[in-house]
Design a protein around this motif. Structure first.
Motif, short mmCIF file in Angstrom:
data_model
loop_
_atom_site.label_atom_id
_atom_site.label_comp_id
_atom_site.label_asym_id
_atom_site.label_seq_id
_atom_site.Cartn_x
_atom_site.Cartn_y
_atom_site.Cartn_z
N TRP A 272 171.11 -4.58 68.49
CA TRP A 272 171.26 -6.09 68.62
C TRP A 272 172.48 -6.11 69.43
CZ3 TRP A 272 175.36 -8.65 66.97
CH2 TRP A 272 175.38 -10.35 66.74
N LEU B 155 165.29 -2.63 61.61
CA LEU B 155 164.42 -3.85 62.09
C LEU B 155 163.91 -4.63 60.70
CD1 LEU B 155 162.47 -5.36 64.07
CD2 LEU B 155 160.70 -3.83 63.42
N LEU C 42 166.90 -6.64 60.02
CA LEU C 42 167.32 -7.71 60.92
C LEU C 42 166.27 -8.89 60.91
CD1 LEU C 42 168.90 -8.40 64.01
CD2 LEU C 42 166.83 -7.48 64.98
N LEU C 43 164.88 -8.40 60.58
CA LEU C 43 163.89 -9.64 60.51
C LEU C 43 164.17 -10.59 59.47
CD1 LEU C 43 160.84 -7.67 61.49
CD2 LEU C 43 161.84 -9.48 62.87
N SER D 238 168.33 -12.15 63.72
CA SER D 238 167.19 -12.14 64.66
C SER D 238 166.99 -13.29 65.60
CB SER D 238 165.95 -12.02 63.87
OG SER D 238 165.84 -13.24 63.07
N GLN D 239 167.53 -14.55 65.27
CA GLN D 239 167.79 -15.72 65.99
C GLN D 239 168.88 -15.98 66.75
OE1 GLN D 239 164.94 -17.38 65.68
NE2 GLN D 239 164.11 -16.04 64.39
N TRP E 74 167.81 -8.72 70.88
CA TRP E 74 167.58 -7.41 70.03
C TRP E 74 166.45 -6.90 70.66
CZ3 TRP E 74 163.09 -6.66 67.41
CH2 TRP E 74 162.50 -7.83 66.90
#
Length: 264
Positions: free
Chosen positions: A107, A180, A183-184, A189-190, A194
């Motif tokens: 990221w 992941l 992060l999701l 994530s926004q 990444w």
């Protein structure tokens, strides 16, 4: 850090002994599983009626706690090494089984940055390789890609993936290697940018689970009826089986975990 998840439902598929004893499972899970395990536990409790308490931390720290007698029932690690250690030392009733594979992502706070060598990046967050399997994977990636020597001075270490994400979210790090799944489930994530990392560049993150035998708890609580321990063990077995159900696999995939022929 403890999260309470689940509640006791009337009726349902509660094992009789667990219901009679009012048993509650304590499930220890690696930090990268925090969001997925909360949904998994919620679904399990709704289906079985068995309430659960979650303990979230790094795999290494949870292993140390279990080795010292922490009364957890099930342990979901971010790798296989820690649960194998617990099994070999007599803290688990059977050898660990892979329930999913994790994915490592990079990221960047500034989406215009194209290289970790950039002078715009001063700090790169990474989980502690000594206690967190995702830290092992991140360090391996840096070494295999020839970046470790150049970036070593920029690395800042978090105890777990949760702390790594905190560094990134707070601005303490300009970049970070994270799971992941974590992060999701966050607003990171926004933000920034990444990318998935080549899985061939780091060791497979084979996440393992074991049912713990709570031998230290049994020895310390002789006044507790053996039936209560048996009921708790049965409830742990039921959760273990749920973890490999189609419903649970769908949740794991939704949170970015890989399910392959190693998981059956």
């Amino acid at each position: 850090m403890i999260f309470l998840a689940g509640f006791l439902l009337p009726g349902g598929c509660v094992p009789q002994k667990a219901a009679e004893q009012g048993e509650k499972l304590t499930i220890a899970a690696a930090a990268n599983m925090q969001f997925a395990i909360e949904e998994i536990v919620k679904s399990f409790t709704q289906e079985s009626g068995i309430p659960c308490e979650l303990v979230i931390s790094s795999s290494g720290k949870l292993t140390a706690q279990i080795s010292e007698g922490a009364p957890y029932d099930v342990f979901l690690s971010a790798d296989m090494r820690y649960p194998e250690t617990l099994f070999n030392s007599g803290h688990a009733i059977a050898s660990p089984r892979v329930y999913a594979r994790g994915q490592l992502v990079l990221w960047l706070a500034d989406s215009t940055v194209t290289s970790l060598d950039s002078p715009d990046i001063s700090h790169i967050a990474i989980a502690n390789p000594g206690t967190a399997p995702y830290g092992v994977a991140a360090e391996a990636y840096l070494r295999r890609t020839g970046l470790y020597a150049r970036l070593a001075k920029k690395l800042v270490y978090g105890e777990s993936i949760s702390q790594v994400n905190h560094f990134m979210h707070s601005g303490a790090a300009d970049a970070g290697f994270t799971a992941l799944s974590a992060l999701l489930a966050s607003d990171l994530s926004q933000q920034g940018s990444w990318s998935w990392l080549d899985t061939a560049a780091y060791p497979p993150i084979r996440q393992g689970v074991v049912i713990l035998n709570n031998k230290d708890l049994r020895q310390a609580s002789r006044a507790v009826a053996p039936a209560q321990h048996e009921a708790r063990q049965q409830a742990a077995q039921q959760f273990y089986e749920f973890l490999f159900s189609a419903k649970c696999k769908a949740i794991l995939e939704e949170y970015g975990f890989l399910i392959d022929n190693q998981v059956h």
